[in-house]
Design a protein around this motif. Structure first.
Motif, PDB file in Angstrom:
ATOM      1  N   LEU A 250       0.912  -1.079   0.013  1.00 26.87           N
ATOM      2  CA  LEU A 250      -0.042   0.169  -0.041  1.00 26.87           C
ATOM      3  C   LEU A 250       0.915   1.165  -0.108  1.00 26.87           C
ATOM      4  O   LEU A 250       0.721   2.238  -0.894  1.00 26.87           O
ATOM      5  CB  LEU A 250      -0.955  -0.056   1.307  1.00 26.87           C
ATOM      6  N   ALA A 251       1.684   1.232   1.022  1.00 23.34           N
ATOM      7  CA  ALA A 251       2.649   2.502   1.092  1.00 23.34           C
ATOM      8  C   ALA A 251       3.330   2.553  -0.449  1.00 23.34           C
ATOM      9  O   ALA A 251       3.685   3.643  -0.749  1.00 23.34           O
ATOM     10  CB  ALA A 251       3.671   2.315   2.414  1.00 23.34           C
ATOM     11  N   HIS A 252       3.933   1.533  -0.841  1.00 17.18           N
ATOM     12  CA  HIS A 252       4.751   1.675  -1.855  1.00 17.18           C
ATOM     13  C   HIS A 252       3.951   2.193  -3.357  1.00 17.18           C
ATOM     14  O   HIS A 252       4.460   2.999  -3.875  1.00 17.18           O
ATOM     15  CB  HIS A 252       5.313   0.356  -2.489  1.00 17.18           C
ATOM     16  N   ASN A 253       2.803   1.718  -3.546  1.00 18.09           N
ATOM     17  CA  ASN A 253       1.956   1.892  -4.582  1.00 18.09           C
ATOM     18  C   ASN A 253       1.402   3.424  -4.439  1.00 18.09           C
ATOM     19  O   ASN A 253       1.704   4.241  -5.091  1.00 18.09           O
ATOM     20  CB  ASN A 253       0.510   1.089  -4.582  1.00 18.09           C
ATOM     21  N   GLU A 254       1.150   3.728  -3.393  1.00 21.90           N
ATOM     22  CA  GLU A 254       0.616   5.463  -2.980  1.00 21.90           C
ATOM     23  C   GLU A 254       1.871   6.363  -3.319  1.00 21.90           C
ATOM     24  O   GLU A 254       1.751   7.230  -3.819  1.00 21.90           O
ATOM     25  CB  GLU A 254       0.011   5.273  -1.562  1.00 21.90           C
ATOM     26  N   THR A 255       2.930   5.958  -2.691  1.00 24.58           N
ATOM     27  CA  THR A 255       4.038   6.848  -2.843  1.00 24.58           C
ATOM     28  C   THR A 255       4.464   6.919  -4.221  1.00 24.58           C
ATOM     29  O   THR A 255       4.856   8.085  -4.845  1.00 24.58           O
ATOM     30  CB  THR A 255       5.326   6.263  -2.056  1.00 24.58           C
ATOM     31  N   LEU A 256       4.498   5.773  -5.159  1.00 28.04           N
ATOM     32  CA  LEU A 256       4.804   5.805  -6.522  1.00 28.04           C
ATOM     33  C   LEU A 256       4.062   6.690  -7.308  1.00 28.04           C
ATOM     34  O   LEU A 256       4.324   7.698  -8.068  1.00 28.04           O
ATOM     35  CB  LEU A 256       4.800   4.463  -6.959  1.00 28.04           C
ATOM     36  N   ALA A 305       6.280  -0.833   8.716  1.00 29.74           N
ATOM     37  CA  ALA A 305       5.775  -1.225   7.072  1.00 29.74           C
ATOM     38  C   ALA A 305       5.721  -0.284   6.458  1.00 29.74           C
ATOM     39  O   ALA A 305       5.809  -0.224   5.108  1.00 29.74           O
ATOM     40  CB  ALA A 305       4.761  -2.271   7.504  1.00 29.74           C
ATOM     41  N   SER A 306       4.956   0.961   6.853  1.00 25.52           N
ATOM     42  CA  SER A 306       4.829   2.111   6.116  1.00 25.52           C
ATOM     43  C   SER A 306       6.158   2.788   5.501  1.00 25.52           C
ATOM     44  O   SER A 306       5.936   3.262   4.511  1.00 25.52           O
ATOM     45  CB  SER A 306       3.942   3.062   6.744  1.00 25.52           C
ATOM     46  N   MET A 307       6.973   2.785   6.686  1.00 22.11           N
ATOM     47  CA  MET A 307       8.340   3.456   6.157  1.00 22.11           C
ATOM     48  C   MET A 307       9.065   2.608   5.023  1.00 22.11           C
ATOM     49  O   MET A 307       9.613   3.264   4.128  1.00 22.11           O
ATOM     50  CB  MET A 307       9.141   3.577   7.286  1.00 22.11           C
ATOM     51  N   GLN A 308       8.843   1.392   5.245  1.00 17.75           N
ATOM     52  CA  GLN A 308       9.565   0.499   4.128  1.00 17.75           C
ATOM     53  C   GLN A 308       8.868   0.632   2.930  1.00 17.75           C
ATOM     54  O   GLN A 308       9.455   0.777   1.892  1.00 17.75           O
ATOM     55  CB  GLN A 308       9.501  -1.080   4.965  1.00 17.75           C
ATOM     56  N   GLY A 309       7.536   0.596   2.838  1.00 17.95           N
ATOM     57  CA  GLY A 309       6.859   0.778   1.503  1.00 17.95           C
ATOM     58  C   GLY A 309       7.177   2.241   1.195  1.00 17.95           C
ATOM     59  O   GLY A 309       7.274   2.332  -0.321  1.00 17.95           O
ATOM     60  N   ARG A 310       7.210   3.270   1.984  1.00 14.23           N
ATOM     61  CA  ARG A 310       7.536   4.690   1.410  1.00 14.23           C
ATOM     62  C   ARG A 310       8.828   4.587   0.691  1.00 14.23           C
ATOM     63  O   ARG A 310       9.154   5.180  -0.361  1.00 14.23           O
ATOM     64  CB  ARG A 310       7.363   5.706   2.545  1.00 14.23           C
ATOM     65  N   TRP A 311       9.926   3.930   1.397  1.00 12.24           N
ATOM     66  CA  TRP A 311      11.172   4.045   0.719  1.00 12.24           C
ATOM     67  C   TRP A 311      11.191   3.365  -0.574  1.00 12.24           C
ATOM     68  O   TRP A 311      11.885   3.585  -1.451  1.00 12.24           O
ATOM     69  CB  TRP A 311      12.262   3.221   1.786  1.00 12.24           C
ATOM     70  N   GLN A 312      10.433   2.151  -0.483  1.00 10.78           N
ATOM     71  CA  GLN A 312      10.380   1.350  -1.607  1.00 10.78           C
ATOM     72  C   GLN A 312       9.954   2.014  -2.925  1.00 10.78           C
ATOM     73  O   GLN A 312      10.349   1.854  -4.135  1.00 10.78           O
ATOM     74  CB  GLN A 312       9.918  -0.077  -1.319  1.00 10.78           C
ATOM     75  N   TRP A 314       9.669   5.336  -3.217  1.00  6.02           N
ATOM     76  CA  TRP A 314      10.419   6.171  -3.960  1.00  6.02           C
ATOM     77  C   TRP A 314      11.704   5.805  -4.745  1.00  6.02           C
ATOM     78  O   TRP A 314      11.867   6.155  -5.663  1.00  6.02           O
ATOM     79  CB  TRP A 314      11.302   6.927  -2.635  1.00  6.02           C
ATOM     80  N   GLN A 315      12.177   4.532  -4.323  1.00  5.81           N
ATOM     81  CA  GLN A 315      13.194   3.723  -5.125  1.00  5.81           C
ATOM     82  C   GLN A 315      12.551   3.201  -6.520  1.00  5.81           C
ATOM     83  O   GLN A 315      13.333   3.523  -7.588  1.00  5.81           O
ATOM     84  CB  GLN A 315      13.466   2.594  -4.301  1.00  5.81           C
ATOM     85  N   THR A 316      11.547   2.913  -6.603  1.00  6.87           N
ATOM     86  CA  THR A 316      10.884   2.161  -7.685  1.00  6.87           C
ATOM     87  C   THR A 316      10.548   3.749  -8.905  1.00  6.87           C
ATOM     88  O   THR A 316      10.824   3.475 -10.094  1.00  6.87           O
ATOM     89  CB  THR A 316       9.180   1.926  -7.357  1.00  6.87           C
ATOM     90  N   TRP A 317      10.269   4.826  -8.135  1.00  5.89           N
ATOM     91  CA  TRP A 317       9.843   5.863  -8.872  1.00  5.89           C
ATOM     92  C   TRP A 317      11.236   6.421  -9.146  1.00  5.89           C
ATOM     93  O   TRP A 317      11.346   6.882 -10.446  1.00  5.89           O
ATOM     94  CB  TRP A 317       9.284   6.891  -7.919  1.00  5.89           C
ATOM     95  N   TRP A 318      12.272   6.531  -8.702  1.00  2.00           N
ATOM     96  CA  TRP A 318      13.705   7.079  -9.089  1.00  2.00           C
ATOM     97  C   TRP A 318      14.105   6.156 -10.129  1.00  2.00           C
ATOM     98  O   TRP A 318      14.617   6.845 -11.091  1.00  2.00           O
ATOM     99  CB  TRP A 318      14.626   7.257  -7.752  1.00  2.00           C
ATOM    100  N   ARG A 319      13.988   4.835  -9.857  1.00  6.01           N
ATOM    101  CA  ARG A 319      14.696   4.104 -11.024  1.00  6.01           C
ATOM    102  C   ARG A 319      14.174   4.184 -12.284  1.00  6.01           C
ATOM    103  O   ARG A 319      14.753   4.255 -13.419  1.00  6.01           O
ATOM    104  CB  ARG A 319      14.619   2.527 -10.515  1.00  6.01           C
ATOM    105  N   SER A 320      12.577   4.355 -12.076  1.00  3.10           N
ATOM    106  CA  SER A 320      12.030   4.372 -13.530  1.00  3.10           C
ATOM    107  C   SER A 320      12.363   5.481 -14.139  1.00  3.10           C
ATOM    108  O   SER A 320      12.395   5.752 -15.264  1.00  3.10           O
ATOM    109  CB  SER A 320      10.572   4.367 -13.214  1.00  3.10           C
ATOM    110  N   ARG A 321      12.590   6.788 -13.331  1.00  5.56           N
ATOM    111  CA  ARG A 321      12.828   8.123 -13.886  1.00  5.56           C
ATOM    112  C   ARG A 321      14.116   7.932 -14.458  1.00  5.56           C
ATOM    113  O   ARG A 321      14.345   8.645 -15.583  1.00  5.56           O
ATOM    114  CB  ARG A 321      12.547   8.988 -12.655  1.00  5.56           C
ATOM    115  N   THR A 322      15.290   7.433 -13.878  1.00 13.65           N
ATOM    116  CA  THR A 322      16.397   7.516 -14.236  1.00 13.65           C
ATOM    117  C   THR A 322      16.674   6.721 -15.622  1.00 13.65           C
ATOM    118  O   THR A 322      17.319   7.182 -16.419  1.00 13.65           O
ATOM    119  CB  THR A 322      17.318   7.021 -13.132  1.00 13.65           C
ATOM    120  N   LYS A 323      16.077   5.636 -15.427  1.00 16.83           N
ATOM    121  CA  LYS A 323      16.082   4.561 -16.899  1.00 16.83           C
ATOM    122  C   LYS A 323      15.528   5.401 -17.825  1.00 16.83           C
ATOM    123  O   LYS A 323      15.916   5.461 -19.105  1.00 16.83           O
ATOM    124  CB  LYS A 323      15.550   3.125 -16.462  1.00 16.83           C
TER     125      LYS A 323
END
Length: 340
Positions: A250-256, A305-312, A314-323
């Motif tokens: 949930l936290a990953h998807n909302e953050t992304l 779990a929320s903080m882990q998802g937030r971090w993940q 952000w990582q997914t968004w940043w990797r996609s943006r960089t690539k």
């Protein structure tokens, strides 16, 4: 040419389903009672879902013109994208298998899209029933005034199930009751980067914002309504029961999704706000402190779990943006595909 008679708008109804044949039967019965019948109904089924396959073997529904679409990849995103690829209608109306559209649902959807050629997406109220009891908007004072918004600092507001009043423009539609003009999609698909093996929460939020970002209008009209009976999920997300994996997802998807749709300075504000404050659903430090005395260890688990998802996220968004910047990925709507 140009008259209503010359343009016969075709409506597709798209229903992803998985192992909920009794709920699906109620949904199909409601679609049979529409004052304006669908031109086609697509039911997307997973290959291993024997329960649903047996259901259709015994129930043909010849009057509805059903088409069954089979997918091999788990998750709602793959099912929705397979349905979009197969749909032939000018408007694609999406609902859940545990929802039952009101009789005027399709008629009102068609009226909205005919009346406004800049309308890209339309949503409406889902009247949510829990244990047979309707969730009453009166117990949420003030909540029904705002619906489907992404605030400037990244907080998203739903309220689609309790909002009343007149039709209005919004930012976000809800997956149980949303429809889109085919020409507004222009290759857009639901985001395959979202985590989860079933519901893949926030896929509706991401798709709505992508349509709006493309320059189309989104409208919420509470008169375009469905009854919603949230049913059992067959994945890690069990709705009101805490699961660490589901919370991370949930936290990953909302953050992304949020990072995809904010300006650079807003992203900074969002990351600070979501870490320090957060919401009742995705804890920040303030929410941890707020619930610690009541929930104790559970509050700490939710926060971690929320903080882990937030971090993940952000990582997914940043990797996609960089690539994407380096030409490794090609972006079509809000879905990334390997170009190699």
């Amino acid at each position: 040419a140009g008259t209503e008679e010359a343009f016969q708008m075709k409506l597709t109804v798209l229903v992803p389903t998985y192992r909920r044949s009794q709920d699906l039967a109620r949904c199909l019965a409601a679609l049979q009672q529409q004052t304006r019948l669908a031109d086609e109904i697509l039911i997307v089924v997973r290959e291993e879902d024997r329960e649903t396959s047996q259901f259709f073997a015994a129930n043909r529904y010849p009057s509805l013109g059903l088409r069954l679409i089979t997918v091999t990849v788990p998750g709602q995103v793959a099912a929705l994208n397979a349905g979009l690829d197969a749909a032939r209608g000018d408007v694609i109306a999406i609902t859940d298998d545990d929802a039952a559209p009101h009789p005027y649902w399709l008629e009102r959807i068609e009226a909205h899209f005919r009346a406004d050629d800049r309308l890209g997406g339309l949503g409406g109220r889902d009247w949510v029933y829990t244990n047979g009891q309707l969730i009453d908007a009166s117990v949420h004072p003030g909540a029904s005034d705002t619906v489907g918004r992404l605030q400037w600092f990244g907080r998203s507001i739903g309220n689609h199930h309790i909002c009343t009043g007149k039709a209005r423009e919004v930012d976000i539609l809800k997956g149980a009751n949303m429809s889109f003009r085919r020409t507004a999609l222009d290759g857009l698909r639901f985001d395959s980067r979202l985590k989860g093996t079933g519901a893949q929460v926030c896929n509706d939020m991401g798709f709505s914002l992508a349509v709006k970002k493309a320059g189309w209008k989104l409208v919420y009209d509470p008169q375009v309504a469905v009854d919603h009976y949230p049913a059992q999920r067959f994945d890690e997300d069990q709705r009101n029961q805490f699961n660490a994996v589901a919370q991370v997802n949930l936290a990953h998807n909302e953050t992304l999704v949020t990072l995809e749709n904010l300006a650079p300075y807003q992203r900074v504000v969002f990351l600070i706000w979501s870490t320090l404050v957060g919401t009742r659903s995705i804890f920040g430090v303030v929410q941890l402190i707020r619930f610690l005395a009541r929930e104790r260890t559970l509050a700490i688990q939710k926060w971690l779990a929320s903080m882990q998802g937030r971090w993940q996220g952000w990582q997914t968004w940043w990797r996609s943006r960089t690539k994407n910047q380096h030409g490794i990925l090609v972006k079509s709507g809000n879905e990334f595909n390997n170009a190699a």
